[in-house]
Design a protein around this motif. Structure first.
Motif, PDB file in Angstrom:
ATOM      1  N   PRO B 146       0.816  -1.224   0.000  1.00 39.44           N
ATOM      2  CA  PRO B 146       0.000   0.000   0.000  1.00 39.44           C
ATOM      3  C   PRO B 146       0.844   1.266   0.000  1.00 39.44           C
ATOM      4  N   TYR B 147       2.054   1.201   0.569  1.00 42.64           N
ATOM      5  CA  TYR B 147       2.883   2.409   0.622  1.00 42.64           C
ATOM      6  C   TYR B 147       3.354   2.802  -0.775  1.00 42.64           C
ATOM      7  N   VAL B 148       3.432   1.828  -1.663  1.00 44.05           N
ATOM      8  CA  VAL B 148       3.891   2.106  -3.021  1.00 44.05           C
ATOM      9  C   VAL B 148       2.786   2.749  -3.856  1.00 44.05           C
ATOM     10  N   VAL B 149       1.545   2.421  -3.518  1.00 40.43           N
ATOM     11  CA  VAL B 149       0.411   2.998  -4.230  1.00 40.43           C
ATOM     12  C   VAL B 149       0.263   4.457  -3.803  1.00 40.43           C
ATOM     13  N   PRO B 150       0.145   5.374  -4.771  1.00 47.05           N
ATOM     14  CA  PRO B 150      -0.010   6.782  -4.392  1.00 47.05           C
ATOM     15  C   PRO B 150      -1.169   6.963  -3.413  1.00 47.05           C
ATOM     16  N   ALA B 151      -0.970   7.807  -2.415  1.00 51.39           N
ATOM     17  CA  ALA B 151      -1.970   7.959  -1.363  1.00 51.39           C
ATOM     18  C   ALA B 151      -3.329   8.352  -1.923  1.00 51.39           C
ATOM     19  N   ILE B 152      -3.314   9.141  -2.994  1.00 56.34           N
ATOM     20  CA  ILE B 152      -4.590   9.560  -3.557  1.00 56.34           C
ATOM     21  C   ILE B 152      -5.354   8.347  -4.102  1.00 56.34           C
ATOM     22  N   ILE B 153      -4.606   7.400  -4.680  1.00 54.70           N
ATOM     23  CA  ILE B 153      -5.245   6.193  -5.206  1.00 54.70           C
ATOM     24  C   ILE B 153      -5.752   5.321  -4.061  1.00 54.70           C
TER      25      ILE B 153
END
Lengths: 302, 353
Positions: B146-153
């Motif tokens: 989850p940290y790799v996924v942009p926070a907005i996503i």
């Protein structure tokens, strides 16, 4: 000779016996711990993977299917969700913008950060500590405090809503972290090679670019990975400072697309857009994940 | 990886070059050297001063004006913005929400991250030295996802997960027989909006801190575990008595940075609750600030809010340090340790935020 050997044998037997006793004593609790640990980790993995899997499957469904049965697999795999997302949400364009801005900012911040860290780490001059601590403080201020003045600062320079403006801002805010991390790295590099380079007649410039920078490569790689993640995910700075829709980066494009969806819901395309945004980063992560784990341990707990 | 760690270990205790009598000798200020210094120190510093330091400085001045941005006129109004702000019910609500976020998000995130890290590093077989659980690298990779996924996503994904009709959360709950949740709007109910938001922030951040703690736990000397084991300690006991005290400073640093992230939370709320949630129950200072500045053009008031946010952040950090000090942790070993913890602090930022 044989006495020593016998002694050794006896000692090792004793050790094994005591090991076995200990193992028996704690084995029960260890097993319980392992069961709980596995349970916890499996549960957490499910909570992490399930939403992503759901997004992936939903990206191939029609909006009607998504609304009626969130669990089911699609009847027909709707690949045109992806074409719609690509054209309606301009994902392709924003992706390109993100790549341009992040790559430029990354190269610049790595270069400038390394130069600055190198000077601060290896040269003595008045004001060295002051600069170091001021940059350290810059690491802790909330960006929100600066966002309004920054807006007008960029406007004054004519850099508002331009890629160079965004790139420079990214560089400025990523600089303290980069400098700080590489500072420790440059301090640890040996002096002998540097001395040798000077004796061979290299100037300061050549000594840095041909000798010191190549030696710092492992540290640079670690910082670059974290800077990449941070800059790629950046949201506040582009939203405030980059309002020209043609220059939007991926994160702000996605946010705008999602909020425009509130009026005419095309869930399928929205999910497809999310997948297109996430998958490349996930692939990069899986390739480099060992490096990330390594750099965390190397950079943060020394 | 390994030898690098050891070389940087020695770095902090090594005397400075000057102290060793070696480089740098005073050399003549040649043209080469002057341009070298200008480019290497001047350029980065100029960018830093112009785009970071100067805006921060300006903010403090503008916070005391009624400047509206597009006209050149403004009056100096002293602390008026601050009194106005604290009479504004919406802002006070935002302040309360942000305090809630800062109180719960770090606590839950770090408890989970520690749980994951301990389970991965200490959960292994009981024969031989204490080592990691089977499948450790799989769990590590997944939890960092989850940290790799942009926070907005992350926010967008969970906005869909929480969707009253089509979302997976209600889908799972109703299939378990909880029909009460058939059309339950998690983000639309005042009682659940804030917890739902907190859960998403935690979901997005646990992996990073878990990986951080895994690294910290691996740095704990193996002899400590062996000794604890000879004394008959089980894994749980080891976690409490060996692991936690050993990585205490890392936890403190992580706590501060998580608190700062939670105080901001802009990306997540913008993705899930752009209008402040039901009855402003999830409105954050950052959201209010952004709205006041760029929608209402009250730049003076907005920067004053920024100042308050900065002060809240500082108070939070001071509280964490004070509590850690009072409960027996903290930095008592002087310079060397302080330097190490600063490096850790930089690392906990996880890049250019």
């Amino acid at each position: 000779m044989s006495v020593i050997a016998a002694d050794r044998k006896q000692a090792s037997e004793q050790k094994r016996a005591s090991d076995q006793k200990l193992t028996r004593a704690v084995a029960g609790s260890d097993r319980r711990f392992a069961v709980i640990a596995h349970g916890l980790l499996i549960l957490w993995s499910v909570i992490v993977i399930l939403p992503m899997l759901w997004v992936l499957v939903s990206s191939f469904k029609t909006t009607k299917e998504i609304l009626s049965s969130p669990f089911a697999l699609p009847d027909h795999w709707q690949f045109d969700n992806y074409t719609r997302a690509w054209s309606d949400a301009s994902i392709g364009k924003y992706f390109l913008n993100s790549v341009i801005v992040v790559v430029c900012a990354l190269v610049l911040v790595m270069l400038l950060g390394a130069m600055c860290a190198y000077i601060l780490a290896r040269f003595q001059f008045p004001g060295r500590r002051l600069i170091y601590y001021v940059m350290l403080a810059g690491l802790t201020f909330p960006v929100f405090l600066a966002i309004v003045p920054l807006f007008f600062q960029l406007q004054n320079f004519g850099l508002l809503n331009t890629r160079p403006g965004l790139i420079l801002t990214y560089v400025a805010f990523a600089l303290p972290f980069t400098m700080f991390f590489l500072y420790a790295f440059f301090r640890s590099l040996p002096h002998d090679v540097y001395e040798a380079a000077l004796i061979d007649g290299a100037g300061d410039w050549r000594a840095f670019f041909q000798v010191m920078l190549p030696m710092a490569r492992p540290g640079m790689a670690a910082v670059a990975i974290f800077n990449f993640l941070g800059l790629w995910n950046q949201f506040l700075l582009p939203v405030a400072l980059n309002t020209d829709q043609n220059k939007w980066v991926l994160t702000q494009g996605m946010a705008a697309y999602a909020s425009s969806q509130a009026y005419g819901i095309d869930y399928g395309a929205l999910f497809a857009a999310i997948v297109v945004t996430v998958v490349p980063v996930l692939i990069v992560y899986i390739i480099f994940q060992r490096r990330i784990a390594g750099s965390v341990s190397q950079g943060t707990f020394r | 990886m390994k030898d690098k760690t050891t070389t940087s270990d020695t770095a902090s205790s090594r005397p400075t070059p000057a102290a060793r009598g070696g480089r740098p000798r005073r050399r003549k200020l040649t043209f080469d050297r002057v341009t070298f210094f200008l480019a290497f120190l001047g350029l980065p510093l100029a960018i830093f001063v112009v785009f970071v330091l100067y805006p921060f400085g300006q903010a403090i001045f503008w916070a005391m004006t009624n400047w509206r941005g597009f006209s050149p006129n403004y009056d100096f109004v002293g602390l008026d913005n601050f009194t106005k702000m604290f009479q504004d019910d919406v802002f006070l609500k935002a302040l309360r929400n942000v305090a809630l976020l800062a109180a719960f998000v770090p606590l839950v995130t770090l408890t989970l991250a520690l749980g994951v890290a301990v389970a991965i590093t200490l959960g292994g077989p009981s024969k031989g030295p204490v080592r990691g659980i089977k499948g450790a690298s799989f769990y590590r990779i997944v939890s960092f996802f989850p940290y790799v996924v942009p926070a907005i996503i992350v926010g967008l994904i969970w906005a869909q997960m929480y969707d009253p009709n089509a979302g997976l959360v209600n889908g799972i709950l109703t299939s378990l027989g909880l029909d009460h949740f058939k059309e339950f709007a998690w983000l639309g109910e005042q009682a659940t909006a804030m917890p739902a938001l907190m859960f998403v922030i935690v979901w997005g951040l646990v992996g990073f801190y878990a990986v951080l703690f895994i690294a910290a736990i691996k740095g704990v000397p193996a002899e400590l575990y062996e000794a604890a084991r000879i004394d008959g300690a089980g894994r749980f006991r080891m976690t409490i008595s060996v692991t936690l005290p050993a990585i205490r400073d890392s936890v403190q640093t992580a706590y501060v940075y998580l608190g700062i992230a939670a105080l901001d939370a802009f990306v997540y709320v913008q993705a899930m609750l752009p209008n402040g949630g039901p009855n402003n129950s999830t409105l954050t200072i950052s959201q209010r600030l952004f709205n006041i500045a760029f929608a209402k053009q009250q730049f003076g008031l907005a920067t004053a809010m920024g100042v308050v946010l900065a002060v809240v952040t500082l108070v939070f950090a001071a509280l964490v340090f004070a509590i850690n000090r009072l409960t027996g942790g903290g930095e008592s070993e002087g310079g060397k340790k302080a330097r190490g913890s600063k490096a850790r602090r930089a690392g906990a930022m996880g890049g250019a935020q």
